[in-house]
Write a protein that holds these residues in place. Structure first.
Motif, PDB file in Angstrom:
ATOM      1  N   LYS A 215      47.083  43.809  45.853  1.00 60.33           N
ATOM      2  CA  LYS A 215      47.333  44.977  45.425  1.00 60.33           C
ATOM      3  C   LYS A 215      46.987  44.958  43.607  1.00 60.33           C
ATOM      4  N   ASP A 216      48.218  43.824  43.162  1.00 54.38           N
ATOM      5  CA  ASP A 216      48.383  43.494  42.106  1.00 54.38           C
ATOM      6  C   ASP A 216      47.330  42.642  41.243  1.00 54.38           C
ATOM      7  N   LEU A 217      46.505  42.001  42.047  1.00 45.52           N
ATOM      8  CA  LEU A 217      45.258  41.357  41.566  1.00 45.52           C
ATOM      9  C   LEU A 217      44.313  42.270  40.932  1.00 45.52           C
ATOM     10  N   LEU A 218      43.848  43.747  42.133  1.00 46.31           N
ATOM     11  CA  LEU A 218      42.600  44.064  42.257  1.00 46.31           C
ATOM     12  C   LEU A 218      43.376  45.279  41.066  1.00 46.31           C
ATOM     13  N   ALA A 219      44.630  45.044  40.385  1.00 49.37           N
ATOM     14  CA  ALA A 219      45.026  46.363  39.346  1.00 49.37           C
ATOM     15  C   ALA A 219      44.450  45.490  37.869  1.00 49.37           C
ATOM     16  N   GLN A 220      44.573  43.538  37.822  1.00 51.06           N
ATOM     17  CA  GLN A 220      44.828  42.885  37.261  1.00 51.06           C
ATOM     18  C   GLN A 220      43.316  43.298  36.222  1.00 51.06           C
ATOM     19  N   ARG A 221      41.973  42.629  37.759  1.00 48.81           N
ATOM     20  CA  ARG A 221      40.986  43.116  37.480  1.00 48.81           C
ATOM     21  C   ARG A 221      40.062  44.233  37.060  1.00 48.81           C
ATOM     22  N   ALA A 222      40.755  45.881  37.888  1.00 49.68           N
ATOM     23  CA  ALA A 222      40.625  46.711  37.146  1.00 49.68           C
ATOM     24  C   ALA A 222      40.676  46.540  35.508  1.00 49.68           C
ATOM     25  N   ALA A 223      41.795  46.201  35.250  1.00 47.40           N
ATOM     26  CA  ALA A 223      42.377  46.143  33.435  1.00 47.40           C
ATOM     27  C   ALA A 223      41.129  45.124  32.499  1.00 47.40           C
ATOM     28  N   LEU A 224      41.151  44.057  34.013  1.00 51.95           N
ATOM     29  CA  LEU A 224      40.146  43.479  32.733  1.00 51.95           C
ATOM     30  C   LEU A 224      38.637  43.998  32.031  1.00 51.95           C
TER      31      LEU A 224
END
Length: 99
Positions: free
Chosen positions: A5-14
């Motif tokens: 979930k954290d990685l997906l949020a980071q990807r969305a932010a990037l």
């Protein structure tokens, strides 16, 4: 270790940052081009002529061999077509198909 979930949020932010940066850099490039066009008195027609001058046209090569039964042709360049290979394998000669 970060969760999925954290990685997906980071990807969305990037991805959002990438989109913003692309839009910003594109706007800067357009502004720079417009400025240069004004400085040198260029129009879109000037740019189109110069871009079109680099284009090359593909020339076609005249056919040298023809299958009389089907009308298919071959220029003699590249690999032999299947119809010609089959005919030669069947005992025909290349000269029989010469135009």
């Amino acid at each position: 270790m970060p969760s999925l979930k954290d990685l997906l949020a980071q990807r969305a932010a990037l991805e959002a940052q990438i989109a913003e940066t692309q839009a910003s850099e594109r706007a800067n490039a357009v502004a720079k081009v417009k400025s240069l066009m004004e400085d040198y008195g260029l129009t879109l027609a000037d740019l189109a002529v110069k871009a079109g001058a680099r284009k090359t046209t593909k020339s076609s090569v005249a056919a040298k061999y023809r299958n009389q039964a089907t009308g298919e042709t071959w220029s003699g360049r590249g690999l032999q077509p299947k119809w010609l290979k089959a005919a030669i394998a069947g005992g025909a000669t290349l000269d029989q198909f010469k135009i």
